[in-house]
Design a protein around this motif. Structure first.
Motif, PDB file in Angstrom:
ATOM      1  N   LEU A  30       0.837  -1.202   0.000  1.00  0.00           N
ATOM      2  CA  LEU A  30       0.000   0.000   0.000  1.00  0.00           C
ATOM      3  C   LEU A  30       0.873   1.253   0.000  1.00  0.00           C
ATOM      4  O   LEU A  30       0.682   2.157  -0.820  1.00  0.00           O
ATOM      5  N   PHE A  31       1.834   1.293   0.904  1.00  0.00           N
ATOM      6  CA  PHE A  31       2.716   2.468   0.969  1.00  0.00           C
ATOM      7  C   PHE A  31       3.553   2.604  -0.300  1.00  0.00           C
ATOM      8  O   PHE A  31       3.715   3.706  -0.828  1.00  0.00           O
ATOM      9  N   PHE A  34       1.702   4.147  -3.108  1.00  0.00           N
ATOM     10  CA  PHE A  34       1.572   5.597  -2.952  1.00  0.00           C
ATOM     11  C   PHE A  34       2.858   6.327  -3.315  1.00  0.00           C
ATOM     12  O   PHE A  34       2.865   7.541  -3.433  1.00  0.00           O
ATOM     13  N   VAL A  81      -4.307   1.184   9.623  1.00  0.00           N
ATOM     14  CA  VAL A  81      -3.814   1.802   8.386  1.00  0.00           C
ATOM     15  C   VAL A  81      -4.917   1.826   7.335  1.00  0.00           C
ATOM     16  O   VAL A  81      -5.137   2.849   6.673  1.00  0.00           O
ATOM     17  N   MET A  82      -5.632   0.715   7.190  1.00  0.00           N
ATOM     18  CA  MET A  82      -6.706   0.674   6.195  1.00  0.00           C
ATOM     19  C   MET A  82      -7.848   1.619   6.571  1.00  0.00           C
ATOM     20  O   MET A  82      -8.445   2.241   5.682  1.00  0.00           O
ATOM     21  N   HIS A  85      -6.801   4.975   5.507  1.00  0.00           N
ATOM     22  CA  HIS A  85      -6.877   5.059   4.050  1.00  0.00           C
ATOM     23  C   HIS A  85      -8.326   5.225   3.581  1.00  0.00           C
ATOM     24  O   HIS A  85      -8.623   6.096   2.756  1.00  0.00           O
ATOM     25  N   ARG A  88      -9.816   8.585   4.098  1.00  0.00           N
ATOM     26  CA  ARG A  88      -9.039   9.613   3.388  1.00  0.00           C
ATOM     27  C   ARG A  88      -8.137  10.443   4.294  1.00  0.00           C
ATOM     28  O   ARG A  88      -7.869  11.605   4.021  1.00  0.00           O
ATOM     29  N   LEU A  90      -5.064   9.006   5.434  1.00  0.00           N
ATOM     30  CA  LEU A  90      -3.701   8.493   5.328  1.00  0.00           C
ATOM     31  C   LEU A  90      -2.810   9.384   4.469  1.00  0.00           C
ATOM     32  O   LEU A  90      -1.708   9.740   4.884  1.00  0.00           O
ATOM     33  N   ILE A  91      -3.275   9.777   3.300  1.00  0.00           N
ATOM     34  CA  ILE A  91      -2.442  10.592   2.398  1.00  0.00           C
ATOM     35  C   ILE A  91      -2.095  11.935   3.039  1.00  0.00           C
ATOM     36  O   ILE A  91      -0.926  12.317   3.032  1.00  0.00           O
TER      37      ILE A  91
END
Length: 102
Positions: A30-31, A34, A81-82, A85, A88, A90-91
């Motif tokens: 996932l990371f 990104f 973490v999920m 994500h 919205r 996490l970013i």
């Protein structure tokens, strides 16, 4: 505990993992997707990895891996973490700690 603190201060995103853990691989992917390049510590492949895993458990990581730190703070495991994500968060968090420049 001091060793864990030192390790999480190395980079904006630090993941404690085990090389055989599928969820650990998922979080790392996932990371990476990104464009974030976390420091990944495979506890089954490093000296004193078992001690680090026990310290992570004392910090509240259950299960102990994956354990994700962002900006030196424990975020948690794959569920946390999920959740970040999906809602919205996490970013923006990754941008705030300098792990993402998009």
């Amino acid at each position: 505990m001091e060793r864990v603190s030192r390790m999480v201060s190395e980079r904006p995103v630090v993941i404690f993992s085990r090389s055989t853990c599928g969820m650990c691989h998922t979080v790392q992917a996932l990371f990476t997707d990104f464009g974030v390049h976390p420091a990944v510590h495979e506890l089954d492949e490093i000296p004193r990895g078992r001690e680090i895993e026990q310290a992570l458990s004392r910090l509240g990581c259950s299960p102990s891996v994956p354990a994700v730190f962002i900006g030196g703070e424990l975020v948690g495991g794959v569920s946390e973490v999920m959740s970040l994500h999906l809602n919205r968060s996490l970013i923006p968090l990754l941008k705030n700690v300098g792990a993402l420049w998009v």
